[in-house]
Design a protein around this motif. Structure first.
Motif: not given
Length: 342
Positions: A254-266
Motif C-alpha cells: 500500500l503506497l504512501g508516505n512512510a514515517i516510521n516502519t517500526t511495527g509495520a510487520g506486526d
C-alpha cells in the motif's frame, strides 16, 4: 465468524525509538549520537493484538497472555489493552521484575533494529503459565492461538503445541535470533501459519534468496515437517507474499508516505489475524499488479492495509486504524471489497 476466540502470548511493554542520521549500521564498538523520538513504542504482542482487537471489537474475544511488572508502566499498559478491546484477565504483574522495555534504532531509510530486555517480566511467561491460561480460556477447533516473540521460546512452542493438540489454528512468528532453536524443537510440525519478514524467512530457510524463490525454498524445507503449513512473508517495500495450498501469491504494498516502519510487520500480522477470524482466505487466487486492482477479499490484503496505515504514523501503533477508517480508505481510493472484508 469462522473462529470464536484468539489467544496469544508475546512481549508486553513499552519502548523507546531513536533516530540515526547515518545509514551505516551501528558497529560493535561504535558510539553514535542519535535523536530520541517522541513516538510511542510498544512490545510486539500489544502491537499485533491492537489491530486484531480493533477490527474484531465486540465480535470475538482476544486474550493476551503475558506478564508485566507491578509498576506504573505495567498497570498503564494493562489498562490501555483493556480499553483497546482485549480481555486482560491473563496478564499478570510481577513485584520482582520490571515491565519489559524495548529500544528501537531507525535508520534514514526507515529500516529498524530492536533490542528488548530479556531480564524483565515477560521472561516469567513459562510453558506452565501458558498451558494454565489456555486451559482456563478453553481451546478447540474454533480457536486461533498465536505465539509472538519476546517471551521464552519454550513458552511459545508450548502454546503452539498445546493449541494444535486441541485442534486450534496455530500461528507462529520466528525472529532471526531464534530460528535455530525453533528448528531444533521441530516445532513446525504443529504450525498452521508461519508469519515472518524477509530476514526471518532467510534465517529459517538458510538462504540469501528473496521474493518467490525464497518463499518456495522455505516452504520446501518446512514441508519436511509439515506439508500443510502456510506462510505469510512481509518484504517491506516489495509488499508481502503468501504460500498456501502449494501456491504462491504476492500482495502489492500500500503506497504512501512512510514515517516510521517500526511495527509495520506486526500490523500486517494483526490485520491478517482479524481477516482469518472473519473467515477470509490467505489467497485471493490472483496476483494484482497494484494494491486494490481487483476486489479486496483476502486476509493478507487486510493486513497490508493495516501495515500501510501504520507506516504513516509516528508511533509504533497506528491507533486510528479501525473498521471505520479502513472503510474510509477503501472509499477514498475507489477500491471494491467483499461484504465480509471489513
Amino acid at each position: 465468524m469462522k473462529f470464536d476466540k484468539i489467544i496469544a502470548t508475546g512481549g508486553i511493554g513499552t519502548g523507546m525509538l531513536f533516530l540515526s542520521s547515518q545509514q551505516k549500521p551501528l558497529g560493535r564498538s561504535e558510539s553514535r549520537s542519535v535523536t530520541l523520538s517522541p513516538a510511542k513504542d510498544y512490545c510486539k504482542q500489544q502491537i499485533v493484538l491492537y489491530y486484531t482487537a480493533s477490527l474484531l471489537k465486540d465480535k470475538i474475544p482476544v486474550y493476551p497472555v503475558g506478564y508485566v511488572g507491578a509498576d506504573g508502566s505495567g498497570s498503564a499498559i494493562i489498562e490501555e489493552m483493556r480499553l483497546q478491546g482485549m480481555d486482560v484477565t491473563y496478564i499478570s504483574q510481577s513485584p520482582e521484575y520490571p515491565t519489559t522495555i524495548s529500544i528501537c534504532l531507525q535508520y534514514p531509510d526507515r529500516e529498524t533494529c530492536n533490542f528488548t530486555a530479556g531480564n524483565s517480566a515477560s521472561g516469567l511467561v513459562t510453558p506452565e503459565y501458558v498451558k494454565n491460561a489456555m486451559m482456563q480460556i478453553g481451546v478447540d477447533e474454533r480457536t486461533i492461538v498465536c505465539a509472538i516473540p519476546e517471551v521464552p521460546v519454550a513458552s511459545r512452542a508450548e502454546m503452539v503445541r498445546a493449541g494444535k493438540m486441541k485442534g486450534a489454528l496455530t500461528v507462529l512468528s520466528v525472529p532471526v535470533s531464534e530460528a535455530e532453536e525453533f528448528e531444533e524443537l521441530s516445532i513446525y510440525r504443529y504450525v498452521d501459519i508461519l508469519a515472518v519478514n524477509l530476514e526471518e524467512a532467510q534465517a529459517v530457510a538458510h538462504s540469501s534468496e528473496t521474493g518467490e524463490i525464497l518463499l518456495r525454498k522455505l516452504a520446501d524445507k518446512l514441508g519436511n515437517w509439515n506439508p500443510c503449513l502456510s506462510i505469510l512473508m512481509t518484504c517491506g517495500r516489495d509488499g508481502a507474499y503468501t504460500y498456501a495450498s502449494q501456491s504462491v501469491e504476492r500482495i502489492p504494498p500500500l503506497l504512501g508516505n512512510a514515517i516510521n516502519t517500526t511495527g509495520a510487520g506486526d500490523a500486517f500480522l494483526g490485520g491478517a489475524l482479524a481477516g482469518i477470524a472473519r473467515g477470509m482466505e490467505l489467497r485471493k487466487e490472483r496476483n494484482d499488479l497494484v494494491f486494490g486492482e481487483t476486489t479486496l477479499r483476502s486476509a493478507p490484503e487486510l493486513g497490508t492495509i493495516c501495515a500501510g496505515m501504520a507506516v504513516e504514523c509516528e508511533d509504533s501503533i497506528a491507533f486510528h486504524v479501525s473498521p471505520m477508517t479502513i472503510q474510509g480508505l477503501i472509499c477514498k481510493n475507489g477500491w471494491t471489497a467483499e461484504n465480509h472484508f471489513i
